[in-house]
Write an enzyme that holds these catalytic residues in place. Structure first.
Site, PDB file in Angstrom:
ATOM      1  N   HIS A  54       0.868  -1.179   0.000  1.00 54.93           N
ATOM      2  CA  HIS A  54       0.000   0.000   0.000  1.00 54.93           C
ATOM      3  C   HIS A  54       0.909   1.233   0.000  1.00 54.93           C
ATOM      4  O   HIS A  54       2.021   1.191   0.529  1.00 54.93           O
ATOM      5  CB  HIS A  54      -0.851  -0.040   1.278  1.00 54.93           C
ATOM      6  CG  HIS A  54      -1.892   1.028   1.389  1.00 54.93           C
ATOM      7  ND1 HIS A  54      -1.606   2.299   1.822  1.00 54.93           N
ATOM      8  CD2 HIS A  54      -3.220   0.999   1.149  1.00 54.93           C
ATOM      9  CE1 HIS A  54      -2.724   3.010   1.838  1.00 54.93           C
ATOM     10  NE2 HIS A  54      -3.719   2.249   1.435  1.00 54.93           N
ATOM     11  N   ASP A  79       3.004  -4.285   8.197  1.00 53.81           N
ATOM     12  CA  ASP A  79       1.773  -3.539   7.956  1.00 53.81           C
ATOM     13  C   ASP A  79       0.621  -4.539   8.101  1.00 53.81           C
ATOM     14  O   ASP A  79       0.372  -5.348   7.213  1.00 53.81           O
ATOM     15  CB  ASP A  79       1.803  -2.926   6.551  1.00 53.81           C
ATOM     16  CG  ASP A  79       0.474  -2.285   6.175  1.00 53.81           C
ATOM     17  OD1 ASP A  79      -0.503  -2.409   6.938  1.00 53.81           O
ATOM     18  OD2 ASP A  79       0.414  -1.668   5.093  1.00 53.81           O
ATOM     19  N   GLN A 109      -4.610  -5.084   7.162  1.00 55.43           N
ATOM     20  CA  GLN A 109      -5.634  -5.998   6.644  1.00 55.43           C
ATOM     21  C   GLN A 109      -5.577  -7.373   7.301  1.00 55.43           C
ATOM     22  O   GLN A 109      -6.276  -8.294   6.857  1.00 55.43           O
ATOM     23  CB  GLN A 109      -5.493  -6.164   5.117  1.00 55.43           C
ATOM     24  CG  GLN A 109      -5.643  -4.883   4.322  1.00 55.43           C
ATOM     25  CD  GLN A 109      -7.067  -4.316   4.293  1.00 55.43           C
ATOM     26  OE1 GLN A 109      -8.019  -4.930   4.778  1.00 55.43           O
ATOM     27  NE2 GLN A 109      -7.215  -3.134   3.729  1.00 55.43           N
ATOM     28  N   LYS A 162     -10.660  -0.135  10.394  1.00 51.97           N
ATOM     29  CA  LYS A 162     -10.844  -1.331   9.569  1.00 51.97           C
ATOM     30  C   LYS A 162     -11.247  -2.527  10.414  1.00 51.97           C
ATOM     31  O   LYS A 162     -11.399  -3.629   9.910  1.00 51.97           O
ATOM     32  CB  LYS A 162      -9.550  -1.655   8.818  1.00 51.97           C
ATOM     33  CG  LYS A 162      -9.174  -0.615   7.763  1.00 51.97           C
ATOM     34  CD  LYS A 162      -8.031  -1.124   6.925  1.00 51.97           C
ATOM     35  CE  LYS A 162      -7.288  -0.036   6.193  1.00 51.97           C
ATOM     36  NZ  LYS A 162      -8.045   0.552   5.084  1.00 51.97           N
ATOM     37  N   CYS A 198      -4.863   2.433  -3.619  1.00 53.88           N
ATOM     38  CA  CYS A 198      -3.598   2.887  -3.024  1.00 53.88           C
ATOM     39  C   CYS A 198      -2.472   1.881  -3.200  1.00 53.88           C
ATOM     40  O   CYS A 198      -1.608   1.738  -2.320  1.00 53.88           O
ATOM     41  CB  CYS A 198      -3.761   3.249  -1.550  1.00 53.88           C
ATOM     42  SG  CYS A 198      -4.885   4.602  -1.295  1.00 53.88           S
TER      43      CYS A 198
HETATM   44  N1  7TS Z   1      -1.910  -0.694   4.682  1.00 51.81           N
HETATM   45  C1  7TS Z   1      -2.835  -1.463   4.084  1.00 51.81           C
HETATM   46  C2  7TS Z   1      -2.509  -2.879   3.748  1.00 51.81           C
HETATM   47  C3  7TS Z   1      -4.085  -0.930   3.808  1.00 51.81           C
HETATM   48  O1  7TS Z   1      -4.999  -1.703   3.220  1.00 51.81           O
HETATM   49  C4  7TS Z   1      -4.365   0.407   4.160  1.00 51.81           C
HETATM   50  C5  7TS Z   1      -5.666   1.069   3.826  1.00 51.81           C
HETATM   51  C6  7TS Z   1      -3.374   1.145   4.797  1.00 51.81           C
HETATM   52  C7  7TS Z   1      -2.155   0.560   5.033  1.00 51.81           C
HETATM   53  C8  7TS Z   1      -3.581   2.549   5.247  1.00 51.81           C
HETATM   54  O2  7TS Z   1      -4.489   2.581   6.289  1.00 51.81           O
HETATM   55  P1  7TS Z   1      -4.950   3.975   6.915  1.00 51.81           P
HETATM   56  O3  7TS Z   1      -5.941   3.598   7.941  1.00 51.81           O
HETATM   57  O4  7TS Z   1      -3.742   4.613   7.444  1.00 51.81           O
HETATM   58  O5  7TS Z   1      -5.537   4.743   5.775  1.00 51.81           O
HETATM   59  N2  7TS Z   1      -6.301   0.500   2.728  1.00 51.81           N
HETATM   60  C9  7TS Z   1      -7.343   1.015   2.067  1.00 51.81           C
HETATM   61  C10 7TS Z   1      -7.945   0.348   1.006  1.00 51.81           C
HETATM   62  O6  7TS Z   1      -7.596  -0.737   0.582  1.00 51.81           O
HETATM   63  N3  7TS Z   1      -8.959   1.106   0.547  1.00 51.81           N
HETATM   64  O7  7TS Z   1      -9.024   2.225   1.278  1.00 51.81           O
HETATM   65  C11 7TS Z   1      -8.021   2.176   2.217  1.00 51.81           C
END
Ligand code: 7TS
Length: 412
Positions: A128, A205, A208, A231, A370
């Site tokens: 990501h 990371d 997910q 999430k 992303c």
């Molecule tokens: N890493 C992964 C694997 C992600 O899926 C996401 C967000 C992030 C980092 C960043 O997370 P945040 O909470 O800091 O924004 N992924 C997604 C997505 O797949 N669609 O919208 C956000």
């Protein structure tokens, strides 16, 4: 079995007020975008509501009743989150705004203290943007070399190349646990062990994975791990960085200000102890409390049960989508995978697919999610993505398939 016995997943949608709504008259919401953000159960909404109604105050400062209540609720949440990921101590959990900020914290604090010109950081092609850009900024600033583990056409990391780049003795290895596009579950335990044997520090990371399966930082022996509350049924505006105590203690502060200090003089300061050293300013108090309530909710179901339920849905989704000739799935098809299916539809742009599905009440995401370099690798400008969580049912998958039949009717 959870601690409360067999889980009846058909009852879970009732706990989510938003899932009771229609997107237009007569059209029920089918929410298939949990990889972007999950919906929130009543328990989380009411925990935050109760905090504002009964206990709202700033934390770690006041001696009055409300301040003490707020502080204790906030710190209770930290304990819950720490226990949820198997951390040895609550103070190894730093509350951040999200996964992105947690990764940036490591990039700014740990990496800028420890890495110098010519050092190597290993990343992967499936990351990501939030696990790419902070390292690109650092690489540019310090003349640090970035090496990438390639993704195979089937959507797996090329572990042979991983072993080769580890032989270059990188200082840091940072990768995702579960891909938000491919759904691939990376063999992180083995990857972490191999990185440690090569002398590298590992950042995971887990945005997910922590929401969807049991993840234990001590079993993984991971050094840093990042994830977001939003999430995993919790609110936006709060996430966590897990770090091993010895690493966190040796790191300089990230942001300066109130709460992160023990003493301040006109020209210098003494940083506070963990975890406060990394939590400058008034934090997201209500959000932390909501995060704790989300962890309680998931723990009551049991993460093994969550993973099993999603496995059932995603394998049903793969099998039914494979029968639609116009649909092309990307990512692993038969291996164990996360609750994500990304696909293209012959001759129709992913945004048009998403729009037609939206008309049927089905929320999917379209775009590069992303992960632009991953899409470049597959020569795709964009994909449509259906992602699942505990409140989804096999019927939701049937409705997705019916929605895709409409796509054929419009564009066929
Ligand atoms: N890493 C992964 C694997 C992600 O899926 C996401 C967000 C992030 C980092 C960043 O997370 P945040 O909470 O800091 O924004 N992924 C997604 C997505 O797949 N669609 O919208 C956000």
């Amino acid at each position: 079995m959870s601690q409360f016995g067999e889980v009846d997943f058909s009852k879970i949608p009732q706990d989510f007020p938003i899932l009771q709504r229609e997107t237009r008259p007569g059209v029920r919401l089918v929410y298939l975008d949990s990889a972007a953000t999950s919906q929130k159960p009543e328990a989380v909404i009411s925990a935050m509501d109760a905090y504002y109604r009964n206990s709202n105050a700033n934390i770690h400062r006041g001696v009055h009743t409300l301040a003490e209540e707020a502080t204790s609720l906030y710190e209770e949440s930290r304990k819950k989150v720490a226990a949820f990921i198997g951390a040895a101590y609550p103070y190894e959990v730093i509350f951040t705004r999200n996964t992105t900020e947690a990764i940036n914290l490591v990039a700014y604090s740990w990496a800028r203290k420890n890495l110098k010109q010519g050092d190597i950081i290993v990343l992967t092609e499936m990351e990501h943007h939030s696990n790419l850009v902070p390292w690109q900024i650092l690489a540019e600033e310090r003349d640090i070399r970035l090496e990438f583990v390639p993704v195979t056409p089937e959507g797996f990391l090329d572990l042979e190349v991983y072993r080769q780049v580890l032989a270059l003795q990188p200082r840091l290895v940072s990768f995702m646990h579960v891909s938000n596009v491919l759904g691939t579950i990376n063999p992180v335990k083995e990857m972490i062990q191999a990185a440690h044997e090569a002398g590298a520090v590992v950042m995971l990371d887990a945005a997910q994975s922590v929401p969807h399966m049991p993840v234990n930082v001590q079993e993984l022996d991971v050094d840093f791990m990042a994830f977001s509350a939003h999430k995993m049924l919790g609110p936006t505006g709060i996430g966590a960085l897990y770090g091993k105590q010895s690493l966190l203690e040796a790191m300089p502060p990230f942001l300066g200000g109130g709460d992160m200090i023990k003493k301040v003089y006109l020209r210098t300061f003494v940083p506070n102890d963990l975890p406060h050293k990394f939590e400058a300013g008034t934090p997201a108090i209500a959000e932390a409390i909501g995060f704790g309530a989300a962890v309680d909710y998931l723990s009551a179901i049991g993460m093994e049960n969550v993973a099993k339920h999603e496995q059932e849905i995603v394998s049903y989704a793969i099998n039914t989508l494979l029968e639609i000739p116009e649909v092309h799935l990307i990512g692993p098809l038969n291996a164990q995978k996360g609750a994500v299916t990304s696909f293209t539809y012959s001759g129709v742009h992913p945004h048009d697919v998403a729009q037609i599905l939206d008309h049927e009440g089905i929320a999917v995401r379209a775009g590069h999610h992303c992960a632009m370099p991953l899409h470049q690798k597959y020569n795709l400008p964009a994909t449509s993505r259906a992602s699942f969580y505990i409140y989804n049912t096999l019927e939701d998958v049937n409705l997705l398939v019916k929605g895709l039949e409409k796509v054929k009717r419009y564009f066929g």
